[in-house]
Design a protein around this motif. Structure first.
Motif, short mmCIF file in Angstrom:
data_model
loop_
_atom_site.label_atom_id
_atom_site.label_comp_id
_atom_site.label_asym_id
_atom_site.label_seq_id
_atom_site.Cartn_x
_atom_site.Cartn_y
_atom_site.Cartn_z
N LYS A 69 0.82 -1.21 0.00
CA LYS A 69 0.00 0.00 0.00
C LYS A 69 0.85 1.26 0.00
O LYS A 69 2.01 1.24 0.40
CB LYS A 69 -0.97 0.00 1.17
CG LYS A 69 -0.33 -0.22 2.51
CD LYS A 69 -1.30 -0.92 3.44
CE LYS A 69 -0.64 -1.62 4.59
NZ LYS A 69 0.24 -2.71 4.28
N ASP A 70 0.26 2.35 -0.44
CA ASP A 70 0.94 3.64 -0.54
C ASP A 70 0.97 4.33 0.81
O ASP A 70 -0.01 4.28 1.56
CB ASP A 70 0.19 4.52 -1.56
CG ASP A 70 0.98 5.71 -1.99
OD1 ASP A 70 1.13 6.66 -1.18
OD2 ASP A 70 1.47 5.71 -3.14
N LYS A 76 -3.65 10.46 5.74
CA LYS A 76 -5.01 10.99 5.68
C LYS A 76 -5.52 11.29 7.09
O LYS A 76 -5.09 10.67 8.06
CB LYS A 76 -5.94 9.96 5.01
CG LYS A 76 -5.61 9.72 3.55
CD LYS A 76 -6.53 8.68 2.95
CE LYS A 76 -6.18 8.44 1.50
NZ LYS A 76 -6.97 7.37 0.92
N PRO A 77 -6.47 12.22 7.19
CA PRO A 77 -6.99 12.61 8.51
C PRO A 77 -7.60 11.44 9.30
O PRO A 77 -7.53 11.43 10.52
CB PRO A 77 -8.06 13.65 8.19
CG PRO A 77 -7.73 14.15 6.83
CD PRO A 77 -7.03 13.02 6.11
N ASP A 78 -8.20 10.46 8.61
CA ASP A 78 -8.85 9.37 9.32
C ASP A 78 -7.93 8.17 9.56
O ASP A 78 -8.35 7.15 10.09
CB ASP A 78 -10.11 8.92 8.57
CG ASP A 78 -9.81 8.41 7.17
OD1 ASP A 78 -8.73 8.72 6.63
OD2 ASP A 78 -10.66 7.69 6.61
N ALA A 79 -6.66 8.30 9.20
CA ALA A 79 -5.69 7.21 9.40
C ALA A 79 -5.29 7.12 10.87
O ALA A 79 -5.39 8.10 11.61
CB ALA A 79 -4.46 7.46 8.54
N VAL A 99 3.58 14.63 5.56
CA VAL A 99 3.52 15.13 6.93
C VAL A 99 2.60 14.17 7.70
O VAL A 99 1.44 13.99 7.33
CB VAL A 99 2.96 16.57 6.97
CG1 VAL A 99 2.80 17.03 8.40
CG2 VAL A 99 3.88 17.50 6.20
N TRP A 100 3.17 13.54 8.70
CA TRP A 100 2.40 12.57 9.47
C TRP A 100 1.65 13.28 10.59
O TRP A 100 2.26 14.01 11.36
CB TRP A 100 3.32 11.50 10.07
CG TRP A 100 4.20 10.84 9.06
CD1 TRP A 100 5.54 10.98 8.95
CD2 TRP A 100 3.81 9.96 8.01
NE1 TRP A 100 6.00 10.24 7.89
CE2 TRP A 100 4.96 9.60 7.30
CE3 TRP A 100 2.58 9.44 7.60
CZ2 TRP A 100 4.93 8.74 6.21
CZ3 TRP A 100 2.56 8.59 6.51
CH2 TRP A 100 3.72 8.24 5.83
N PRO A 101 0.35 13.07 10.70
CA PRO A 101 -0.39 13.67 11.80
C PRO A 101 0.20 13.25 13.15
O PRO A 101 0.61 12.11 13.32
CB PRO A 101 -1.81 13.10 11.62
CG PRO A 101 -1.88 12.69 10.19
CD PRO A 101 -0.49 12.27 9.82
#
Length: 165
Positions: A69-70, A76-79, A99-101
């Motif tokens: 997977k990429d 993403k916000p829901d990750a 940029v990692w949340p």
């Protein structure tokens, strides 16, 4: 860091077909619920290398849920919010990451690419096993860290140092 927290770890490699898959499987197995591991690639191959799955099976790790997977999937916000992002190949370590949340701690744990090895099938299997053993040793070192008693700078220093072992 908290003693009863489950820590999310993302292992990154370019193709997400071998080393990062091995690391994900090993961390989930060895982390026993204290750690939730994921893997991704900057340019995923779209398939998991069969020898990576064979190697995980040799460690008695179920392999039915692995997929290539990429890394954008985890930005993403829901990750899931990552606590640690670890690159396992030199090429991915040099790329500009999303940029990692949550600003997770990051380190480079470079491992030679077993999928790039040219040789007999048995020699290829040995390369995958060697990569898995290196990753397993590093993961065990990370799991032994007293995360609840260390400050963020000490943890960051320790996980970076593990990548040199």
């Amino acid at each position: 860091m908290l003693a009863d927290k489950t820590y999310n770890v993302l292992f990154i490699c370019t193709g997400n077909s071998a080393r990062s898959i091995l690391a994900e499987g090993l961390m989930n197995d060895l982390g026993k619920g204290r750690f939730q591991a994921y893997s991704a690639g900057s340019h995923p191959n779209g398939t998991v290398n069969p020898l990576a799955l064979e190697t995980l099976k040799s460690f008695h790790i179920p392999t039915d849920s692995f997929r290539s997977k990429d890394w954008d999937e985890f930005a993403k916000p829901d990750a899931p919010q990552m606590d640690f992002v670890l690159t396992v190949c030199d090429k991915a370590a040099g790329e500009v990451c999303p940029v990692w949340p949550g600003q997770p701690m990051s380190a480079h744990w470079g491992v030679a690419d077993p999928a790039a090895f040219e040789g007999t099938d048995d020699a290829k299997r040995q390369q995958f096993r060697d990569a898995a053993i290196t990753l397993k040793r590093r993961i065990e070192l990370m799991l032994s860290l007293p995360l609840a008693r260390l400050d963020a700078m000490a943890i960051h220093r320790e996980i970076k140092d593990i990548g040199t072992r």
